[in-house]
Structures are given as structure tokens and as C-alpha cells.
Motif scaffolding. Structure first.
Motif, PDB file in Angstrom:
ATOM      1  N   ASP A   1       0.841  -1.198   0.000  1.00  0.00           N
ATOM      2  CA  ASP A   1       0.000   0.000   0.000  1.00  0.00           C
ATOM      3  C   ASP A   1       0.878   1.250   0.000  1.00  0.00           C
ATOM      4  N   TYR A   2       0.252   2.393  -0.198  1.00  0.00           N
ATOM      5  CA  TYR A   2       0.999   3.640  -0.315  1.00  0.00           C
ATOM      6  C   TYR A   2       1.825   3.919   0.949  1.00  0.00           C
ATOM      7  N   GLY A   3       1.295   3.537   2.105  1.00  0.00           N
ATOM      8  CA  GLY A   3       2.031   3.726   3.355  1.00  0.00           C
ATOM      9  C   GLY A   3       3.326   2.935   3.388  1.00  0.00           C
ATOM     10  N   LYS A   4       3.306   1.720   2.859  1.00  0.00           N
ATOM     11  CA  LYS A   4       4.529   0.904   2.812  1.00  0.00           C
ATOM     12  C   LYS A   4       5.551   1.511   1.861  1.00  0.00           C
ATOM     13  N   VAL A   5       5.068   2.033   0.754  1.00  0.00           N
ATOM     14  CA  VAL A   5       5.968   2.682  -0.202  1.00  0.00           C
ATOM     15  C   VAL A   5       6.574   3.930   0.447  1.00  0.00           C
ATOM     16  N   ALA A   6       5.768   4.704   1.149  1.00  0.00           N
ATOM     17  CA  ALA A   6       6.257   5.904   1.834  1.00  0.00           C
ATOM     18  C   ALA A   6       7.295   5.534   2.892  1.00  0.00           C
ATOM     19  N   ALA A   7       7.118   4.412   3.558  1.00  0.00           N
ATOM     20  CA  ALA A   7       8.068   3.970   4.576  1.00  0.00           C
ATOM     21  C   ALA A   7       9.437   3.661   3.955  1.00  0.00           C
ATOM     22  N   LEU A   8       9.438   3.171   2.721  1.00  0.00           N
ATOM     23  CA  LEU A   8      10.700   2.860   2.050  1.00  0.00           C
ATOM     24  C   LEU A   8      11.515   4.110   1.737  1.00  0.00           C
ATOM     25  N   THR A   9      10.865   5.245   1.607  1.00  0.00           N
ATOM     26  CA  THR A   9      11.562   6.484   1.249  1.00  0.00           C
ATOM     27  C   THR A   9      11.531   7.506   2.385  1.00  0.00           C
TER      28      THR A   9
ATOM     29  N   SER B   1      13.552   8.130   4.736  1.00  0.00           N
ATOM     30  CA  SER B   1      14.822   8.741   5.120  1.00  0.00           C
ATOM     31  C   SER B   1      15.262   9.853   4.167  1.00  0.00           C
ATOM     32  N   LEU B   2      14.531  10.062   3.096  1.00  0.00           N
ATOM     33  CA  LEU B   2      14.886  11.143   2.173  1.00  0.00           C
ATOM     34  C   LEU B   2      14.594  12.494   2.809  1.00  0.00           C
ATOM     35  N   HIS B   3      15.318  13.504   2.376  1.00  0.00           N
ATOM     36  CA  HIS B   3      15.168  14.864   2.908  1.00  0.00           C
ATOM     37  C   HIS B   3      13.699  15.292   2.878  1.00  0.00           C
ATOM     38  N   ALA B   4      13.041  15.045   1.780  1.00  0.00           N
ATOM     39  CA  ALA B   4      11.603  15.271   1.651  1.00  0.00           C
ATOM     40  C   ALA B   4      11.048  13.987   1.039  1.00  0.00           C
ATOM     41  N   ASN B   5      10.154  13.341   1.733  1.00  0.00           N
ATOM     42  CA  ASN B   5       9.644  12.052   1.282  1.00  0.00           C
ATOM     43  C   ASN B   5       8.638  12.252   0.137  1.00  0.00           C
ATOM     44  N   PRO B   6       8.991  11.834  -1.078  1.00  0.00           N
ATOM     45  CA  PRO B   6       8.085  12.056  -2.208  1.00  0.00           C
ATOM     46  C   PRO B   6       6.807  11.222  -2.123  1.00  0.00           C
ATOM     47  N   HIS B   7       6.809  10.187  -1.307  1.00  0.00           N
ATOM     48  CA  HIS B   7       5.618   9.335  -1.166  1.00  0.00           C
ATOM     49  C   HIS B   7       4.776   9.733   0.048  1.00  0.00           C
ATOM     50  N   ASP B   8       5.181  10.781   0.738  1.00  0.00           N
ATOM     51  CA  ASP B   8       4.409  11.340   1.852  1.00  0.00           C
ATOM     52  C   ASP B   8       4.354  12.848   1.609  1.00  0.00           C
ATOM     53  N   SER B   9       3.705  13.210   0.548  1.00  0.00           N
ATOM     54  CA  SER B   9       3.737  14.556   0.006  1.00  0.00           C
ATOM     55  C   SER B   9       2.486  15.349   0.353  1.00  0.00           C
ATOM     56  N   HIS B  10       2.609  16.656   0.303  1.00  0.00           N
ATOM     57  CA  HIS B  10       1.442  17.530   0.481  1.00  0.00           C
ATOM     58  C   HIS B  10       0.459  17.376  -0.682  1.00  0.00           C
ATOM     59  N   LEU B  11       0.883  16.727  -1.750  1.00  0.00           N
ATOM     60  CA  LEU B  11       0.000  16.488  -2.887  1.00  0.00           C
ATOM     61  C   LEU B  11      -0.865  15.245  -2.683  1.00  0.00           C
ATOM     62  N   GLY B  12      -0.612  14.526  -1.606  1.00  0.00           N
ATOM     63  CA  GLY B  12      -1.384  13.318  -1.338  1.00  0.00           C
ATOM     64  C   GLY B  12      -0.842  12.114  -2.081  1.00  0.00           C
ATOM     65  N   GLN B  13      -1.680  11.134  -2.269  1.00  0.00           N
ATOM     66  CA  GLN B  13      -1.273   9.895  -2.930  1.00  0.00           C
ATOM     67  C   GLN B  13      -1.462  10.024  -4.437  1.00  0.00           C
ATOM     68  N   LEU B  14      -0.398  10.390  -5.111  1.00  0.00           N
ATOM     69  CA  LEU B  14      -0.439  10.532  -6.559  1.00  0.00           C
ATOM     70  C   LEU B  14      -0.418   9.168  -7.231  1.00  0.00           C
TER      71      LEU B  14
END
Length: 115
Positions: free
Chosen positions: A64-72, A74-87
């Protein structure tokens, strides 16, 4: 989905996270999926697709999108936990075309790398 296919999909996701510089030439992911033995029907659900696979199809293997966000996370800005939501995954990840980092349309300070 059987454990072998799930493991293969997880390995493909991890391999897909290989980073390249934001300014480097983006590449297609279709080759990675093919190397994992996936066929068009696995993602598109039809033998002769005429449109992009849905995010739900991506998440069948990638979690799920949460698991994908967890993989990233540690990035400076997490592209999978964005203010744009789940793209839709294909907004950034090109499967049959070069990938693009949508965040960089507005944010020049991010140094995202696509796998």
C-alpha cells in the motif's frame, strides 16, 4: 498472490529504488518488470493494454501507499508522503516512458533520484 511472486515483487521494488541524480537521464522501468518475469497482463489486467495500469495494480506487488512511503522515509523530503497526497504512481514513475520527478516542477532544492 503467492509468496514467491510477492518476494519477487518486493525484490523488484527494492532494486527499483537504486538512486540516480536528479539531473541524470531518467529511464524506463518496463525492463525491470520484464526481468522479473512480469507480463503486460500482470499489471494491465488485459493482454493488449490501451491505457496505463492503475495505482491499485502497482500496489498489488509494491504494497500500500504507506509501505511505499516507509521505504523512502529517510529522504530529505519524502516524495511518497507529500502535500499532494497519494499521486498515481505513473505521475513520476515511467514504465514505458522516462520517469519524471513531479516535485521538481516546483521544488528546485530537492535532490530526488528515481529508481
Amino acid at each position: 498472490m503467492n509468496k514467491l511472486k510477492l518476494g519477487t515483487c518486493a525484490a523488484a521494488l527494492i532494486a527499483g529504488v537504486i538512486l540516480m541524480s536528479a539531473g541524470a537521464q531518467a529511464h524506463e522501468l518496463s525492463g525491470k518488470h520484464a526481468r522479473e518475469g512480469l507480463k503486460c497482463v500482470d499489471c494491465h489486467k488485459v493482454d493488449k493494454p490501451v491505457s496505463a495500469a492503475t495505482p491499485d495494480a502497482c500496489m498489488e506487488c509494491h504494497g500500500d501507499y504507506g509501505k511505499v512511503a516507509a521505504l523512502t522515509k529517510s529522504l530529505h523530503a519524502n516524495p511518497h508522503d507529500s502535500h499532494l497526497g497519494q499521486l498515481a504512481c505513473t505521475k513520476c514513475h515511467g514504465i514505458h516512458k522516462p520517469s519524471e520527478i513531479v516535485c521538481l516542477e516546483c521544488h528546485s532544492e530537492f535532490e530526488f533520484k528515481l529508481k
